[in-house]
Scaffold this motif. Structure first.
Motif, mmCIF file in Angstrom:
data_model
loop_
_atom_site.group_PDB
_atom_site.id
_atom_site.type_symbol
_atom_site.label_atom_id
_atom_site.label_comp_id
_atom_site.label_asym_id
_atom_site.label_seq_id
_atom_site.Cartn_x
_atom_site.Cartn_y
_atom_site.Cartn_z
ATOM 1 N N LEU A 1 74.989 65.600 15.434
ATOM 2 C CA LEU A 1 74.469 66.733 16.192
ATOM 3 C C LEU A 1 73.080 66.454 16.726
ATOM 4 C CD1 LEU A 1 75.518 69.722 13.919
ATOM 5 C CD2 LEU A 1 76.588 68.975 16.038
ATOM 6 N N SER A 2 72.247 65.807 15.941
ATOM 7 C CA SER A 2 70.865 65.589 16.361
ATOM 8 C C SER A 2 70.303 64.394 15.620
ATOM 9 C CB SER A 2 70.012 66.837 16.089
ATOM 10 O OG SER A 2 70.122 67.223 14.729
ATOM 11 N N GLY B 1 76.139 78.351 11.447
ATOM 12 C CA GLY B 1 75.595 77.549 12.525
ATOM 13 C C GLY B 1 75.304 76.133 12.064
ATOM 14 N N ASN B 2 74.620 75.369 12.887
ATOM 15 C CA ASN B 2 74.353 73.970 12.610
ATOM 16 C C ASN B 2 72.993 73.610 13.164
ATOM 17 O OD1 ASN B 2 77.054 72.827 11.567
ATOM 18 N ND2 ASN B 2 77.651 73.965 13.380
ATOM 19 N N SER B 3 72.520 72.418 12.808
ATOM 20 C CA SER B 3 71.350 71.892 13.473
ATOM 21 C C SER B 3 71.685 71.699 14.946
ATOM 22 C CB SER B 3 70.955 70.555 12.848
ATOM 23 O OG SER B 3 69.893 69.965 13.555
ATOM 24 N N ASN B 4 70.715 71.973 15.817
ATOM 25 C CA ASN B 4 70.980 71.952 17.249
ATOM 26 C C ASN B 4 71.407 70.575 17.750
ATOM 27 O OD1 ASN B 4 71.086 72.866 19.882
ATOM 28 N ND2 ASN B 4 68.932 72.508 20.272
ATOM 29 N N PHE B 5 72.213 70.565 18.839
ATOM 30 C CA PHE B 5 72.519 69.317 19.514
ATOM 31 C C PHE B 5 71.225 68.761 20.092
ATOM 32 C CE2 PHE B 5 76.540 71.521 19.472
ATOM 33 C CZ PHE B 5 77.449 70.510 19.210
ATOM 34 N N ASN B 6 70.821 67.594 19.671
ATOM 35 C CA ASN B 6 69.562 67.020 20.128
ATOM 36 C C ASN B 6 69.613 65.518 19.983
ATOM 37 O OD1 ASN B 6 66.821 66.283 20.550
ATOM 38 N ND2 ASN B 6 66.530 66.337 18.343
ATOM 39 N N LEU B 7 69.678 64.826 21.099
ATOM 40 C CA LEU B 7 69.617 63.373 21.082
ATOM 41 C C LEU B 7 68.444 62.878 21.937
ATOM 42 C CD1 LEU B 7 73.435 62.595 21.415
ATOM 43 C CD2 LEU B 7 72.058 62.648 19.331
ATOM 44 N N LYS B 8 67.514 63.780 22.284
ATOM 45 C CA LYS B 8 66.416 63.393 23.162
ATOM 46 C C LYS B 8 65.087 64.055 22.815
ATOM 47 C CE LYS B 8 67.619 67.080 26.380
ATOM 48 N NZ LYS B 8 66.539 67.940 25.893
ATOM 49 N N ASP B 9 65.095 65.174 22.088
ATOM 50 C CA ASP B 9 63.857 65.910 21.848
ATOM 51 C C ASP B 9 63.040 65.276 20.737
ATOM 52 O OD1 ASP B 9 64.825 67.655 23.737
ATOM 53 O OD2 ASP B 9 65.597 69.084 22.268
ATOM 54 N N ASN B 10 61.738 65.509 20.772
ATOM 55 C CA ASN B 10 60.846 65.010 19.729
ATOM 56 C C ASN B 10 60.664 66.080 18.664
ATOM 57 O OD1 ASN B 10 58.915 63.660 18.207
ATOM 58 N ND2 ASN B 10 57.235 64.431 19.449
ATOM 59 N N TRP B 11 61.090 65.772 17.432
ATOM 60 C CA TRP B 11 60.957 66.704 16.317
ATOM 61 C C TRP B 11 60.087 66.122 15.199
ATOM 62 C CZ3 TRP B 11 66.715 68.632 15.554
ATOM 63 C CH2 TRP B 11 67.081 69.439 16.640
ATOM 64 N N VAL B 12 59.273 65.127 15.524
ATOM 65 C CA VAL B 12 58.431 64.472 14.522
ATOM 66 C C VAL B 12 56.969 64.675 14.912
ATOM 67 C CG1 VAL B 12 57.925 62.321 13.312
ATOM 68 C CG2 VAL B 12 60.232 62.740 14.193
ATOM 69 N N ASP B 13 56.142 65.160 13.959
ATOM 70 C CA ASP B 13 54.737 65.392 14.302
ATOM 71 C C ASP B 13 53.879 64.172 13.992
ATOM 72 O OD1 ASP B 13 54.140 65.376 11.563
ATOM 73 O OD2 ASP B 13 53.892 67.543 11.413
ATOM 74 N N GLU B 14 52.561 64.297 14.249
ATOM 75 C CA GLU B 14 51.657 63.163 14.106
ATOM 76 C C GLU B 14 51.568 62.647 12.677
ATOM 77 O OE1 GLU B 14 49.678 66.119 17.042
ATOM 78 O OE2 GLU B 14 50.936 66.168 15.255
ATOM 79 N N SER B 15 51.814 63.515 11.715
ATOM 80 C CA SER B 15 51.717 63.126 10.307
ATOM 81 C C SER B 15 53.006 62.505 9.775
ATOM 82 C CB SER B 15 51.358 64.346 9.449
ATOM 83 O OG SER B 15 50.102 64.879 9.842
ATOM 84 N N GLY B 16 54.101 62.644 10.527
ATOM 85 C CA GLY B 16 55.380 62.125 10.064
ATOM 86 C C GLY B 16 56.307 63.180 9.500
ATOM 87 N N ASN B 17 55.938 64.459 9.600
ATOM 88 C CA ASN B 17 56.876 65.520 9.231
ATOM 89 C C ASN B 17 58.004 65.572 10.256
ATOM 90 O OD1 ASN B 17 55.343 66.723 6.958
ATOM 91 N ND2 ASN B 17 53.854 67.217 8.555
ATOM 92 N N VAL B 18 59.228 65.747 9.768
ATOM 93 C CA VAL B 18 60.399 65.808 10.645
ATOM 94 C C VAL B 18 60.974 67.221 10.573
ATOM 95 C CG1 VAL B 18 62.679 64.849 11.149
ATOM 96 C CG2 VAL B 18 60.885 63.376 10.188
#
Length: 286
Positions: free
Chosen positions: A37-38, A87-104
Motif C-alpha cells: 500500500l505504501s 481502513g488501511n495505510s494510504n496508497f503511497n509510493l511517492k510521498d515523503n513520510w520521513v522527517d529530518e530526525s528519521g521518524n517515519v
C-alpha cells in the motif's frame, strides 16, 4: 503490487541490484498473497505497509501492518503492527513520510463508519517498531473534524520542522446531509448497496476539502482557506523547491496552486484546460 518478492533497481541505469524474498513474511492465514500500500525509506531501512489482495477480505484485520526491509542485506527483518479500527495505510509510493530526525509516519484511510478516524502513526527514529503511544487523529484536530460523517484526505507530504501538508475534508457537504435525511438515515444507506453507491458518488463530487498544515509534534492542524474548496478524494499536495504545490480538482476547478511557507503567500499557477482532471503534480529535473 504483490509481495511475494520485491526487486531493487539502481535508478541511474535501471539495472537490477537485488531481490528481496517475502514469501515467508508475515501475512494473515487466509491471504494467499498480499500487496504493497505504501512505502517509506529511511537510510538503509525500507518500510512497506501491506494488506491482502482483492477478494481476500482486505479489511479483516485490526492493525496497520508494516514490513521492515534491510536494504544492505536485501532481507525482510520482520513486521511491526499498530492497532486501528478499519481502513488501511494510504496508497503511497511517492510521498515523503520521513522527517529530518528519521521518524517515519504512516496515515490510515478510515472505513465508511462515522466513528472511524483518519489517524497518523509513527515509527520513531532509530527504531523499526511502531510507537504504540503515538496515534494522532488528525482530522479531529480541525474545527468540524469530530462531527464529520466521513473523514477523507487526499495524500500527505512531510515538509520540515515537524510540519506536513495534506488536502483534508473540513466539512460535511449539504448534498450528503440532504441525501441521508431523504433516505432514512445512515444505517439505511449503508445497508443498501445502491444507496451507498449514490452516497459515495455525492462525496466524490463534493468540494469539502482544503489545504491543511499538520503539526506532528503538537497534534494540531491548521486550515488554509486561500485556495478554493476542492475534492479531498482526488486533490493532492506535493513539495517542490521548498513550496507546497496543490493539484486542486472539483466540479468547478481543475488547477494548480502554490503556497510558499516562507512568505505565507498563495498563488494560482495555472488552470488545466485539456487532458482531464489533474491529480499528481511532479517536477522532473531542474
Amino acid at each position: 503490487l504483490t509481495t511475494e518478492s520485491i526487486t531493487i533497481f539502481d535508478p541511474t541505469n535501471m539495472t537490477n541490484i537485488g531481490t528481496v524474498d517475502l514469501s515467508q513474511a508475515w501475512r494473515r492465514s487466509d491471504w494467499t498473497s498480499s500487496r504493497v500500500l505504501s512505502t517509506a525509506i529511511r537510510g538503509n531501512d525500507l518500510f512497506m505497509s501491506i494488506n491482502g489482495i482483492a477478494g481476500q477480505n482486505l479489511n479483516a484485520h485490526d492493525s496497520i501492518i508494516v514490513y521492515h526491509i534491510d536494504l544492505l542485506t536485501n532481507t525482510c527483518q520482520g513486521a511491526t503492527f499498530v492497532p486501528r479500527q478499519m481502513g488501511n495505510s494510504n496508497f503511497n509510493l511517492k510521498d515523503n513520510w520521513v522527517d529530518e530526525s528519521g521518524n517515519v509516519y504512516f496515515i490510515s484511510i478510515p472505513g465508511t463508519s462515522p466513528t472511524e478516524k483518519t489517524t497518523i502513526y509513527k515509527i520513531p527514529a532509530g527504531s523499526t517498531e511502531f510507537d504504540q503511544s503515538y496515534q494522532f487523529n488528525v482530522i479531529d484536530a480541525l474545527p468540524q473534524g469530530p462531527t464529520l460523517l466521513l473523514q477523507v484526505y487526499g495524500n500527505m507530504q512531510y515538509f520540515q520542522n515537524g510540519i506536513a501538508y495534506s488536502i483534508m475534508s473540513t466539512s460535511t457537504p449539504d448534498e450528503i446531509i440532504n441525501f441521508i435525511f431523504a433516505n432514512g438515515g445512515i444505517g439505511a444507506i449503508l445497508s443498501d448497496p445502491d444507496l451507498a453507491a449514490q452516497a459515495l458518488g455525492i462525496l466524490l463530487d463534493a468540494s469539502n476539502g482544503e489545504l491543511v498544515a499538520i503539526d506532528l509534534n503538537s497534534h494540531t492542524a491548521t486550515i488554509f482557506s486561500d485556495i478554493p474548496a476542492m475534492s479531498p478524494f482526488g486533490s493532492e499536495v506535493s513539495v517542490i523547491d521548498g513550496k507546497i504545490i496543490v493539484s486542486a480538482i472539483s466540479d468547478e476547478i481543475n488547477a494548480v496552486y502554490e503556497y510558499d511557507p516562507a512568505t505565507d503567500e498563495t498563488t494560482k499557477l495555472f488552470d488545466v484546460t485539456a487532458g482531464g482532471q489533474i491529480t499528481t503534480f511532479l517536477k522532473i529535473g531542474d
